[in-house]
Design an enzyme around this catalytic site. Structure first.
Site, PDB file in Angstrom:
ATOM      1  CG  LEU A 154     -14.513 -20.973  24.483  1.00 15.17           C
ATOM      2  CD1 LEU A 154     -13.975 -21.985  25.478  1.00 15.17           C
ATOM      3  CD2 LEU A 154     -13.429 -19.949  24.175  1.00 15.17           C
ATOM      4  CB  CYS A 264     -19.888 -24.116  31.381  1.00 14.70           C
ATOM      5  SG  CYS A 264     -18.294 -23.412  30.972  1.00 14.70           S
TER       6      CYS A 264
HETATM    7  C1  UGA Z   1     -20.004 -25.849  27.400  1.00 14.10           C
HETATM    8  C2  UGA Z   1     -20.758 -25.526  26.096  1.00 14.10           C
HETATM    9  O1  UGA Z   1     -20.772 -26.673  25.242  1.00 14.10           O
HETATM   10  C3  UGA Z   1     -20.109 -24.360  25.364  1.00 14.10           C
HETATM   11  O2  UGA Z   1     -20.875 -24.013  24.227  1.00 14.10           O
HETATM   12  C4  UGA Z   1     -20.035 -23.161  26.318  1.00 14.10           C
HETATM   13  O3  UGA Z   1     -19.364 -22.070  25.722  1.00 14.10           O
HETATM   14  C5  UGA Z   1     -19.283 -23.552  27.574  1.00 14.10           C
HETATM   15  O4  UGA Z   1     -19.946 -24.675  28.196  1.00 14.10           O
HETATM   16  C6  UGA Z   1     -19.262 -22.362  28.493  1.00 14.10           C
HETATM   17  O5  UGA Z   1     -20.336 -21.938  28.939  1.00 14.10           O
HETATM   18  O6  UGA Z   1     -18.192 -21.758  28.688  1.00 14.10           O
HETATM   19  P1  UGA Z   1     -17.770 -27.224  27.992  1.00 14.10           P
HETATM   20  O7  UGA Z   1     -18.304 -27.182  29.391  1.00 14.10           O
HETATM   21  O8  UGA Z   1     -16.371 -26.804  27.750  1.00 14.10           O
HETATM   22  O9  UGA Z   1     -18.694 -26.278  27.039  1.00 14.10           O
HETATM   23  O10 UGA Z   1     -17.880 -28.709  27.430  1.00 14.10           O
HETATM   24  P2  UGA Z   1     -19.018 -29.583  26.701  1.00 14.10           P
HETATM   25  O11 UGA Z   1     -18.421 -30.205  25.522  1.00 14.10           O
HETATM   26  O12 UGA Z   1     -20.252 -28.828  26.507  1.00 14.10           O
HETATM   27  O13 UGA Z   1     -19.271 -30.725  27.785  1.00 14.10           O
HETATM   28  C7  UGA Z   1     -19.868 -30.440  29.041  1.00 14.10           C
HETATM   29  C8  UGA Z   1     -20.116 -31.721  29.799  1.00 14.10           C
HETATM   30  O14 UGA Z   1     -21.168 -32.460  29.200  1.00 14.10           O
HETATM   31  C9  UGA Z   1     -18.925 -32.681  29.865  1.00 14.10           C
HETATM   32  O15 UGA Z   1     -18.826 -33.188  31.183  1.00 14.10           O
HETATM   33  C10 UGA Z   1     -19.277 -33.788  28.882  1.00 14.10           C
HETATM   34  O16 UGA Z   1     -18.700 -35.023  29.205  1.00 14.10           O
HETATM   35  C11 UGA Z   1     -20.794 -33.822  29.047  1.00 14.10           C
HETATM   36  N1  UGA Z   1     -21.500 -34.385  27.865  1.00 14.10           N
HETATM   37  C12 UGA Z   1     -21.483 -33.730  26.682  1.00 14.10           C
HETATM   38  C13 UGA Z   1     -22.232 -35.561  28.008  1.00 14.10           C
HETATM   39  O17 UGA Z   1     -22.272 -36.166  29.104  1.00 14.10           O
HETATM   40  N2  UGA Z   1     -22.921 -36.053  26.923  1.00 14.10           N
HETATM   41  C14 UGA Z   1     -22.915 -35.412  25.738  1.00 14.10           C
HETATM   42  O18 UGA Z   1     -23.567 -35.909  24.797  1.00 14.10           O
HETATM   43  C15 UGA Z   1     -22.178 -34.239  25.590  1.00 14.10           C
END
Ligand code: UGA
Length: 437
Positions: A154, A264
């Site tokens: 998630l 994460c």
């Molecule tokens: C992440 C994973 O996406 C989940 O699948 C996983 O379950 C989770 O970690 C975990 O291990 O518990 P999360 O950290 O909640 O989820 O959020 P994300 O949507 O993955 O974003 C992570 C970071 O990447 C954020 O800081 C976001 O701004 C950044 N991001 C995301 C970018 O800079 N560019 C992107 O294109 C996408």
């Protein structure tokens, strides 16, 4: 089925709500008594869209309850989920002390056939350790305790939807009966089309780290492209669109910006590096992902410096403090890392965020916080878009420009279209795309 969830953080609490919604009897437990008494009164410890309604509904229907005494709940459980946190140690290795403590309690208190589920992200090989602890704590009494790895995928900000409509359910186990219990547990989701992937335990544990590291790799790839696009006067947004149109690449996680944060990716990447090293495999690619991520902060800082010359006596507004939109979580938040660098440089830094202000102030006391974006911008010399909250898109740009001392925007998330912000009279520096000369 009767389920106990140990740990009511982001993963644990969503697990509680989801499994109750699937019809199971769920007890959520946590060592933090205050958190539990607040949960018993219906107050959630963090902001997560739709989670309050889910928890409230399941509690009202009598399928979900909370206790600070896990030892009372465990003997009756068919399944115990370990959802405690696994923060990084200074070496990068995951700190599994809370996992061990939870497992010791389960080994001691479980009475009959119980499946012990690792939900927290742990390095490959942890299940063997857990099995050993369960045996130790069993005091020679024959108990059928089976360890299962069931990593969580998630995302914060869309956790409820991700859990109720997962793209995959991963179960790593050794025995058929344990696979059977997990199939029964998730039966409604599987019937709804969620793909169930069953593997051995080491594979399931490793797949979680591999997935997070790969997503972080995609983001860092996009951020490195942004650096090149800035030098080549190309547009990283369009480059990502072209790349993403290829189904072998896919469009997600190619958004260049201020880099990834949260509880994460940064932690899991370090833990994965540590695991690789402990297995005597040199994996420099993993190090590069983190380096490029840090570079994204520095690149943004440089844009602010280039536009302001000296940071001293300058007021810089950070729009967005959470590590991503939809959450109040500021753990490893890139905006706070930028705030620290700006404060070090002598700037006055004012933050505004729809949800994360209190957490940000606690984490970064030097930051001034403002609940109103226009008030924050009053007299400011630069506004940096740090988190792409959708509500920022509808800000009145002309009003912002009028209250600022210097109409200068650094868009670290490419939230705005260059034409609209230039038309509003700002000098504009986006990320990896052409801005003001
Ligand atoms: C992440 C994973 O996406 C989940 O699948 C996983 O379950 C989770 O970690 C975990 O291990 O518990 P999360 O950290 O909640 O989820 O959020 P994300 O949507 O993955 O974003 C992570 C970071 O990447 C954020 O800081 C976001 O701004 C950044 N991001 C995301 C970018 O800079 N560019 C992107 O294109 C996408």
């Amino acid at each position: 089925m009767r389920v106990v969830v140990i740990g009511t953080g982001h993963v644990g609490l969503v697990t509680c709500g989801t499994l109750a919604a699937l019809g199971h009897e769920v007890v959520g437990t946590d060592a933090d008594q205050e958190k539990i008494s607040r949960l018993q009164s219906g107050i959630l410890p963090f902001h997560e869209p739709d989670l309050d309604a889910l928890v409230e509904e399941q509690a009202k229907d009598g399928r979900l309850g909370f206790t600070d005494d896990a030892s009372e709940a465990i003997p009756n459980a068919d399944v115990v989920f370990i959802c405690v946190s696994t923060p990084p140690r200074s070496t990068g290795e995951a700190n599994l002390v809370a996992v061990e403590q939870a497992v010791r309690l389960v080994g001691h208190r479980a009475s009959g056939r119980t499946v012990v589920v690792e939900k927290s992200t742990v390095p490959a090989g942890t299940a063997q350790r857990i099995r050993h602890v369960l045996l130790q704590e069993g005091n020679g009494v024959r108990k059928e305790l089976e360890v299962v790895s069931n990593p969580e995928f998630l995302r914060e900000g869309s956790a409820v939807r991700d859990s109720l409509e997962p793209d995959r359910i991963l179960v790593g186990a050794e025995r058929d009966w344990a696979f059977g219990v997990m199939r029964e547990l998730y039966a409604p989701l599987i019937a709804n089309g969620a793909r169930l992937i069953e593997t051995d335990i080491n594979t399931a544990e490793l797949a979680k780290h591999a997935s997070n590291a790969f997503l972080a790799l995609k983001i860092s790839y996009a951020n490195a492209l942004a650096r090149i696009c800035e030098r080549a006067e190309a547009d990283v947004v369009a480059v990502a669109e072209v790349m993403g149109a290829d189904p072998r690449i896919g469009p997600d996680f190619l958004r260049a910006g201020l880099g990834y944060g949260g509880s994460c990716f940064p932690k899991d990447l370090q833990a994965f590096q540590h695991l690789a090293a402990s297995l005597h495999y040199d994996f420099p690619l993993l190090r590069e992902i983190g380096r490029i991520n840090d570079e994204a902060i520095e690149a943004t800082l440089e844009k602010v410096r280039a536009g302001l010359w000296n940071l001293e006596h300058k007021r810089v507004v950070l729009l967005g403090l959470a590590f991503k939109p939809g959450t109040d979580d500021v753990r490893f938040s890139p905006p706070l890392a930028l705030a620290a660098r700006l404060l070090d440089g002598g700037a006055t830094v004012v933050g505004h965020d729809p949800q994360a202000m209190a957490n940000a102030k606690e984490e970064c006391p030097g930051l001034l916080a403002s609940t109103d974006p226009y008030e924050a911008a009053e007299g400011a010399h630069c506004l940096v878009v740090c988190t792409e909250w959708p509500e920022f898109r509808s800000l009145d740009l002309r009003r912002l420009r009028d209250v600022m001392a210097q109409p200068f925007v650094v868009d670290a998330r490419n939230l705005f279209e260059p034409e609209e912000i230039l038309a509003a009279g700002f000098s504009y520096q986006p990320t990896g795309r052409p801005g003001s000369p």
